[in-house]
Design a protein around this motif. Structure first.
Motif, short mmCIF file in Angstrom:
data_model
loop_
_atom_site.label_atom_id
_atom_site.label_comp_id
_atom_site.label_asym_id
_atom_site.label_seq_id
_atom_site.Cartn_x
_atom_site.Cartn_y
_atom_site.Cartn_z
N MET A 1 4.36 3.22 2.90
CA MET A 1 3.14 3.04 3.35
C MET A 1 2.51 1.75 2.74
O MET A 1 1.58 1.34 3.60
N PHE A 2 2.68 1.56 1.57
CA PHE A 2 2.44 0.29 1.11
C PHE A 2 2.81 -0.96 1.70
O PHE A 2 1.98 -1.96 1.98
N GLU A 3 4.11 -0.71 2.30
CA GLU A 3 4.66 -1.86 3.05
C GLU A 3 4.04 -2.29 4.38
O GLU A 3 3.82 -3.27 4.83
N GLU A 4 3.36 -1.06 5.02
CA GLU A 4 2.66 -1.53 6.17
C GLU A 4 1.30 -2.15 5.84
O GLU A 4 0.97 -2.91 6.83
N TYR A 5 0.91 -1.77 4.97
CA TYR A 5 -0.36 -2.47 4.65
C TYR A 5 -0.30 -3.96 4.16
O TYR A 5 -1.15 -4.95 4.45
#
Length: 90
Positions: A1-5
């Motif tokens: 999820m952090f990669e999407e941000y």
């Protein structure tokens, strides 16, 4: 999820950077005594009056024209007239 941000942040920074570079080239402000002659790819597009002008970067070019009256002092010239006797009469 952090990669999407992270990806979203990278795209957002890229868009902001492009906006900072392109927006100053798009917007022109003409004063009351100026007119802008707009050329699109070298052909005359028309004239724009005072105010905010939007241009397409790289495609449009604007040349500012001042409508102020410019006065120039020029020295007086001596006139040659018939009264001065500079001409011979036949």
């Amino acid at each position: 999820m952090f990669e999407e941000y992270e990806r979203l942040l990278v795209w957002l920074l890229l868009i902001i950077l492009l906006a900072v570079i392109i927006l100053p080239q798009m917007i022109r402000i003409l004063r009351e005594y100026q007119r802008g002659v707009i050329f699109r790819l070298g052909k005359l597009l028309g004239t724009k009056g005072p105010g905010l002008i939007f241009l397409i970067p790289i495609v449009d070019r604007m040349v500012r024209m001042d409508l102020c009256v410019v006065t120039i002092d020029r020295p007086a010239t001596a006139l040659l007239t018939d009264d001065e006797g500079n001409f011979e009469r036949a």
